[in-house]
Design an enzyme around this catalytic site. Structure first.
Site, short mmCIF file in Angstrom:
data_model
loop_
_atom_site.label_atom_id
_atom_site.label_comp_id
_atom_site.label_asym_id
_atom_site.label_seq_id
_atom_site.Cartn_x
_atom_site.Cartn_y
_atom_site.Cartn_z
N LYS A 75 0.87 -1.19 0.00
CA LYS A 75 0.00 0.00 0.00
C LYS A 75 0.90 1.23 0.00
CE LYS A 75 -3.81 2.08 2.66
NZ LYS A 75 -4.74 1.92 3.79
N SER A 109 -9.62 2.27 3.07
CA SER A 109 -8.70 2.98 2.21
C SER A 109 -7.73 2.08 1.44
CB SER A 109 -7.90 4.01 3.01
OG SER A 109 -7.12 3.36 3.99
N SER A 117 -10.02 -0.12 7.26
CA SER A 117 -9.46 0.00 5.91
C SER A 117 -8.77 -1.22 5.33
CB SER A 117 -8.49 1.18 5.86
OG SER A 117 -9.21 2.37 6.06
#
Lengths: 96, 484, 492
Positions: free
Chosen positions: B77, B152, B176
């Site tokens: 990420k 997210s 997330s």
């Protein structure tokens, strides 16, 4: 309880965020809705309840030994800098 | 196909030298090239570095070294700092930022021999539940590209679901990892707060953030968690506790396992969704687990609590982005205030600015007691509710999300509606508890996730329970059409 | 008699003398090229986290114990949020509620000899900011973050001081104390010890305090005194001409000797303090406090009391000699050497020379006592020769200067230059006779009542003997002879 435009301008300045005139009403309205949601908290009885800043109970701050572990890498780090001169990070003149 | 294999199977083949890491890496790089444009899951592809890392892994393997992740590709990420590689956090503010160091999570995985293929798209500064706030554009759900993948860690989820990599890293502050895992039909774990180092993970809400993984199965997640978990002296909030051998503990017998069903989670759940969750729970009971109803009376307050605490912390964490030492700087600032206001005003997107302002407001003089302190008191009540529940049960279960994936653009204009997506996941962050989401069925062709939450440091029990579930079911083996 | 009362509180920031910074492993040494001692944590890079330097905590605890303050069993770090280029995170990690050190007090000795107790409200740990430089940069300021992250102990006094002199006495005492404890080098030029003064005035007898102004970054004792005087006068003038004192931050301009309102930093800043979530609560255990307590040196007040008691020195002298550990040790070494050589401490003599001649030369050459060109033993060697009357006090001063510049011992210099005192009464008498004979007019004037001319004769004899006549003997013999008598001679 709604926020006014003035409230939002004050908050935006504290947070150093420029908000254009066009954007302002959107922020006033969305921040007001958020504040309405968080106002729900007032309905909870929290008498005698200690605030909880950390999710782990019983953890305490570690102490590190007083030893120098870092050396000079300013050239590498300053590669990311928008404006550098003579090793200094430049900003518009600060008047004291 | 190579991308259908589990991490364990890949590791076996690499160890047996039937397969090289370079071949494996090329395979996934080709998938990214072909499939990523339709998903926008990966925003930086590091092909050259990946092949070099793969070659290094092959050399280690040739020398006889073995490791569960040695030579295995991964996508990080874009919230994790990666030395020499752009780390954007999904924001224009860091679009030009080349991280000068590796996050501890990245370093540990690197040492274990993973091959980083690239950096995954994400909601800007991890603020969002749909991956629509990214400066780099929305990520699309591989199950239906008109739908969001969640957020997210939307890019990480879409990449793992589409098999652009065997697994990916993510972060979870309010759900997330778990929520996008649920919306994309994969297995995602958020460990206990303090289990995994936060050093090098760009901070959103410091007392809530935790790093984790999005993978194809609990077994794969266990392999990855074993490597990333552990004490880090550079993170004061990192816990110094031994890391269990998660992969060796997956065969947890479910007989007698008490699973609490949260009344608050089932209230108002749509009937088809509710049925899938109950069917999944029936698998657990068929394996010997018991279910009991429990109630966490303060849990409905978790959204207001979170939306005070998280913005408060992030408003402070994001003050360092000021155009002075790195990151975006506005053109021609006329004075210092202008430099700050325009660099931040132009560098940050709307959701980030909204949260910074919310946070600034709830910490400001006159409001601090009513909002911030109040929220931290309610947080304690929520945490106490969980503790009381765990006196009666081993794990808690319920849906991860109220609905499957929604359409891109459907909720983005109303932040409050968006915030309600996190309603089932936020509680675990407030209390620092570990949670897992695993796929448990489909509604209208879209995946739905089952969430399990455990007490602190119960990752082995969580992963073991999901593993047993995944031995008895095959939801986690389904592939989105077009990504087989 | 003024009907105005001045109320002063001081906030002192002492840089703690740790090797590494409070939350990062960067070095703290002064004077490095810009940004060469600023690591990722100091630069507030995305993703970095603070970890507390245990030595900074120990130093804070040490200070707390030295002022008899309560050490908090549980202490919290808080973020103080504001934007300024020398503050890279956009917040300073400081302490708000639950500081490490609670209420304590110190005593100061005022010029008039009175002793006053001044309260310390609290002392807490925080990190220092970087520096903004303006020279040579057109329309820009340059930020150097070497100093960012250096540990500070912020010491907040109660508003107990009622004059600039009291404020300076307090500041000096704290300065002495932190150096005694070896937690701060007290170097004000380098910024290791900085003082902000909160000054207000009120009518004598008024119950409430007046509005205060904060004067920042006063980096010398002299400036603190002058700035307070200016500010008090300014505030009185404002009030007496019908205005109101504004609560604000002001800077002292030492060139113009005035205080000025600071434009940039302050606009009623709302610091939005909240507990820093990246740092856990500090549990300060009894065992840590005990181990720090064991390292406490004899404190200045204790040393001063001991000197006064053991050496029969005045409170003032004892205070001066205990102003630093080094001076105290030096003094004690001189005394110990005198005891060895003469069996007596001769403390007053030693005190006078250390406080007088030695301090004079140290100040002139800008040296610390640890860099003294005359060792304690060497000084004792000189003092021995005064006590045993080998030389007079006056000659001793000359010898002292030579010892300082040449590095030789007193005995060597006395020998080389033949400076021994003349103590042979006969020899002195002979010189007196010559002087009397050479100055008949003065002799007649003296004998007719002009007593002041005694000094003239003393001077002439000293001149003739190269200053070596023993003054006491000279006095006695001269008195007798000028009066016309015959001194009893012991030398046959």
């Amino acid at each position: 309880m709604s926020l006014t435009r003035q409230d939002v301008e004050k908050i935006a300045h504290l947070a150093r965020l420029s908000i254009t005139d066009r954007e302002m009403p959107v922020y006033v309205s969305s921040l007001s809705s958020i504040v309405e949601v968080v106002n729900e908290l007032s309905r909870v009885d929290t008498a005698n309840v200690e605030p909880m800043a950390h999710p782990l109970v019983g953890q305490r701050q570690r102490l590190r030994p007083d030893v120098v572990t870092e050396s000079d890498h300013h050239e590498k780090y300053q590669r990311n800098a928008p404006q550098v001169q003579a090793g200094l990070y430049l900003v518009p003149r600060v008047i004291e | 196909m190579l991308h259908d294999l589990s991490i364990g199977e890949l590791a076996d083949r690499l160890a047996a030298r039937e397969l090289s890491s370079v071949e494996l890496t090329r395979h996934f790089l080709a998938r990214i090239e072909r499939l990523n444009p339709g998903l926008n899951a990966v925003i930086t592809v590091t092909a050259e570095e990946a092949l070099a890392a793969a070659a290094r892994a092959d050399a280690r393997l040739a020398a006889g070294e073995r490791g569960a992740l040695l030579g295995i590709p991964i996508i990080h990420k874009d919230i994790f700092c990666t030395d020499g590689v752009r780390t954007s956090c999904g924001s224009r503010m860091l679009d030009n930022f080349i991280a000068p160091y590796d996050a501890t999570v990245v370093a540990k995985l690197k040492a274990a021999g993973v091959v980083m293929l690239g950096k995954a798209n994400m909601d800007e500064f991890a603020m969002g539940s749909s991956n629509e706030t990214s400066f780099y554009g929305p990520v699309r759900n591989p199950w239906d590209r008109t739908k969001v993948p969640g957020g997210s860690s939307g890019g990480s989820a879409a990449a793992s679901a589409a098999r652009l990599a065997p697994f990916s890293t993510g972060t979870d502050t309010g759900g997330s990892i778990r929520q996008p895992a649920a919306l994309t039909g994969i297995t995602g774990i958020k460990p206990t707060y303090g289990r995994v180092s936060r050093y090098g993970m760009i901070a959103f809400a410091s007392s809530l953030d935790q790093a984790g993984v999005l993978a194809q199965s609990a077994a794969d997640a266990a392999t990855a968690l074993k490597v990333i978990a552990g004490f880090d002296p550079k993170d004061s909030t990192s816990v110094d506790a031994q890391v269990p051998d998660y992969p060796a503990l997956l065969n947890v017998p479910l007989k007698g396992l008490k699973i609490g069903l949260l009344r608050e989670f089932f209230e108002g759940l749509e009937p088809r969704n509710a049925k899938l969750i109950r069917d999944a729970l029936a698998v657990f009971t068929s394996l010997g687990a018991e279910t009991l109803e429990v109630s966490l009376p303060h849990l409905p307050m978790s959204v207001p609590t979170y939306y005070v605490v998280a913005p408060a912390e992030c408003s402070s964490n994001l003050s360092r982005f000021d155009g002075v030492r790195y990151g975006y700087r506005c053109e021609g600032p006329k004075d210092l205030t202008d430099l700050y206001e325009r660099s931040r005003g132009e560098g940050f997107g709307a959701e980030v600015k909204r949260r910074i302002m919310t946070g600034t407001y709830v910490l400001s003089a006159g409001y601090f007691d009513a909002y911030y302190l109040k929220a931290q008191r309610v947080r304690r009540l929520i945490t106490d509710d969980f503790r009381a529940a765990f006196d009666k049960v081993d794990l808690l279960a319920g849906p991860t999300t109220p609905t499957p994936a929604f359409a891109i653009g459907a909720k983005i204009d109303d932040p409050v509606t968006m915030y309600l997506n996190d309603i089932y996941t936020i509680g675990a962050n407030l209390a620092g508890l570990p949670g897992v989401s695993a796929p448990c069925g489909f509604v209208d062709g879209l995946p739905l996730g089952l969430q399990l939450i455990g007490p602190h440091f119960a990752e082995a029990k969580l992963l073991g329970a999901v593993h047993q579930f995944q031995l008895a079911t095959d939801w986690h083996t389904h592939r989105p059409r077009g990504y087989e | 008699m003024s009907n105005w009362e001045v109320v002063i509180g001081l906030e002192i920031h002492a840089q703690l003398a740790t090797r590494s910074k409070i939350f990062s492993g960067s070095p703290t040494a002064y004077g490095a090229p810009p940004n060469t001692q600023a690591d990722l944590v100091d630069l507030a890079y995305p993703g970095v986290l603070p970890v507390l330097n245990g030595e900074a905590l120990r130093m804070a605890v040490k200070f707390g114990l030295a002022i008899n303050a309560r050490i908090a069993p549980r202490s919290i770090f808080a973020r103080k949020n504001y934007f300024y280029p020398d503050l890279p995170k956009g917040y300073q990690i400081s302490q708000y509620e639950q500081p490490v050190v609670g209420k304590g007090a110190i005593t100061v000795l005022l010029d008039d000899g009175t002793v006053k107790s001044i309260g310390v409200t609290r002392a807490h740990l925080e990190e220092d900011a970087g520096k903004s430089l303006h020279e040579g940069l057109a329309n820009a300021s340059g930020i150097d973050l070497n100093r960012a992250g250096t540990p500070l102990l912020e010491i907040v006094s109660e508003p107990d001081m009622r004059s600039a002199k009291e404020a300076v006495a307090y500041m000096k005492k704290i300065h002495t104390l932190v150096r005694y404890l070896e937690i701060c080098d007290g170097n004000m030029q380098e910024g290791s010890f900085r003082c902000d003064a909160n000054v207000s005035v009120r009518q004598r007898g008024a119950a409430k305090f007046g509005t205060r102004a904060e004067i920042k970054n006063l980096n010398s004792f002299r400036f603190v005194e002058k700035a307070i005087h200016y500010e008090v006068a300014r505030q009185i003038e404002v009030i007496e001409s019908g205005g109101q004192v504004v609560q604000e931050t002001r800077l002292y301009d030492s060139d113009k000797n005035e205080t000025r309102s600071m434009r940039s930093k302050e606009e009623a800043n709302d610091y939005r303090y909240f507990p820093d979530p990246d740092l856990l609560p500090l549990e300060i255990e009894e065992s840590l406090i005990a181990s720090v307590r064991a390292t406490l040196p004899e404190l200045p007040d204790e040393k001063a009391s001991r000197f006064a008691r053991d050496f029969a020195l005045s409170a003032y002298d004892a205070g001066v000699l205990s102003a630093s550990r080094e001076m105290g040790s030096y003094f004690e070494a001189v005394v110990a050497a005198l005891v060895t050589a003469l069996g007596q401490p001769h403390a007053k003599l030693a005190a006078n020379w250390v406080m007088g001649e030695l301090s004079g030369l140290l100040n002139r050459d800008n040296l610390e006592i640890s860099q003294s060109r005359i060792s304690a033993e060497a000084l004792a060697g000189l003092l021995k020769r005064i006590v045993d009357a080998t030389i007079s006090g006056k000659i001793a001063k000359e010898v002292f200067e030579s010892m300082w510049s040449d590095g030789k011992s007193a005995d060597v210099i006395i020998e080389e230059r033949g400076l021994e005192q003349i103590t042979d009464a006969g020899a002195i008498e002979r010189v007196i006779d010559e002087v009397m004979a050479a100055n008949p007019k003065q002799l007649a004037d003296y004998r007719s009542g002009k007593d002041k001319l005694f000094g003239f004769f003393v001077g002439q004899v000293m001149k003739a003997t190269g200053g070596k006549a023993n003054p006491a003997q000279l006095n006695d013999l001269l008195k007798t002879k000028l009066a016309g008598g015959q001194p009893v001679s012991f030398n046959a």
